[in-house]
Design a protein around this motif. Structure first.
Motif, PDB file in Angstrom:
ATOM      1  N   ARG A 123      -5.211 -34.386 128.594  1.00  0.00           N
ATOM      2  CA  ARG A 123      -5.580 -35.801 128.559  1.00  0.00           C
ATOM      3  C   ARG A 123      -4.571 -36.605 127.733  1.00  0.00           C
ATOM      4  NH1 ARG A 123      -7.423 -39.666 125.507  1.00  0.00           N
ATOM      5  NH2 ARG A 123      -8.830 -41.253 126.365  1.00  0.00           N
ATOM      6  N   ASP A 128      -2.921 -43.845 130.228  1.00  0.00           N
ATOM      7  CA  ASP A 128      -4.245 -44.376 130.561  1.00  0.00           C
ATOM      8  C   ASP A 128      -4.382 -44.487 132.073  1.00  0.00           C
ATOM      9  OD1 ASP A 128      -5.341 -44.564 128.090  1.00  0.00           O
ATOM     10  OD2 ASP A 128      -4.994 -46.701 127.819  1.00  0.00           O
ATOM     11  N   PHE A 215     -12.322 -37.321 130.197  1.00  0.00           N
ATOM     12  CA  PHE A 215     -12.023 -37.547 131.608  1.00  0.00           C
ATOM     13  C   PHE A 215     -13.268 -38.048 132.327  1.00  0.00           C
ATOM     14  CE2 PHE A 215      -8.734 -34.348 130.669  1.00  0.00           C
ATOM     15  CZ  PHE A 215      -7.634 -34.885 131.324  1.00  0.00           C
ATOM     16  N   ARG A 242      -8.064 -39.827 133.372  1.00  0.00           N
ATOM     17  CA  ARG A 242      -8.167 -40.104 131.944  1.00  0.00           C
ATOM     18  C   ARG A 242      -8.897 -41.424 131.747  1.00  0.00           C
ATOM     19  NH1 ARG A 242      -3.589 -40.557 127.095  1.00  0.00           N
ATOM     20  NH2 ARG A 242      -4.765 -42.059 125.874  1.00  0.00           N
TER      21      ARG A 242
END
Length: 258
Positions: A123, A128, A215, A242
């Protein structure tokens, strides 16, 4: 008697990254070619990233794998970055649009701690809104029940060496299956025995680990043709995104998502 380099070459013989044979190749190639920067975790011999370059991908491609024999074979192509390590070692921050784990590599994350550390690192490596795509064998299909010497098969190695391979399940403990893979001469002379454990997570368990790591599950399928998950599905194919980072609103009070 059977080197890591020979094993890596045999892996390519057994698992060619061929869209005509494997729908996973078509599925993943579409996502990779649409992403500017890609991190392939458990990249093996690098076949997926090699193919992306062959198809004209001009962005950043990075392959990560702990197997030096596999990485040495991947490094035949030098316009891709190859890094030794496991998923939990991924030290990138906000750098990739897509992370992948193909060929059921996700199942090698066996313990809860290993899963959490790996998913957190994956992640963090994503920007983003970046996506993480992976497949696992659905536990309901009980694939391990066919992993026994009665299903031994013959194969010819990359150099023409005639081989026989078989699997033996040592234990099934909860959702973890431990087994051996034996590579032998056709007369049964054992050349190499590799041992591994795989974790078979079901849909709810996958969701718990993914959401806990930040997530959200964007899509989930029962096969690489994007079919639904049913009571007869043999695969769980997941695209996780994410969760976008929260920031304070201009007034400093109400958080909002980018």
């Amino acid at each position: 008697m059977f080197s890591d380099a020979e094993a890596a070459a045999l892996y390519d013989v057994m698992n060619p990254w061929d869209p005509a044979r494997y729908p996973e190749v078509v599925f993943c190639t579409e996502l990779v070619m649409a992403a500017g920067a890609v991190l392939d975790l458990g990249c093996g011999t690098g076949s997926m990233l090699h193919r992306a370059r062959d198809l004209g991908h001009t962005g950043r491609l990075v392959g990560l794998d702990p197997d030096h024999g596999m990485l040495d074979r991947a490094k035949r192509r030098t316009d891709i970055a190859w890094v030794s390590g496991v998923a939990a070692d991924a030290a990138w921050d906000d750098e990739f649009d897509l992370a992948t784990m193909t060929s059921n590599a996700f199942q090698h994350l066996v313990t809860d701690d290993e899963l959490r550390a790996s998913l957190t690192a994956i992640r963090t490596s994503l920007r983003d809104g970046g996506r993480f795509v992976f497949g696992t064998r659905h536990p309901q299909a009980r694939a391990w029940e066919s992993w026994n010497p009665s299903n031994a098969f013959d194969i010819e190695g990359a150099t023409g060496r005639k081989l026989r391979m078989w699997h033996d399940v040592e234990s099934v403990a909860g959702d973890v299956v431990t087994f051996t893979e034996t590579t032998a001469e056709r007369d049964g002379t054992v050349l190499r025995v590799d041992r591994a454990s795989l974790r078979f997570l079901d849909v709810p368990a996958l969701a718990t680990f993914l959401t806990g790591a930040g997530f959200t599950i964007e899509d989930q399928y029962g096969d690489w043709h994007r079919g639904p998950i049913t009571e007869t599905s043999r695969e769980i194919v997941t695209i996780a995104r994410r969760v976008r980072t929260q920031h304070s609103a201009p007034d400093g009070n109400t958080p909002h998502l980018q």
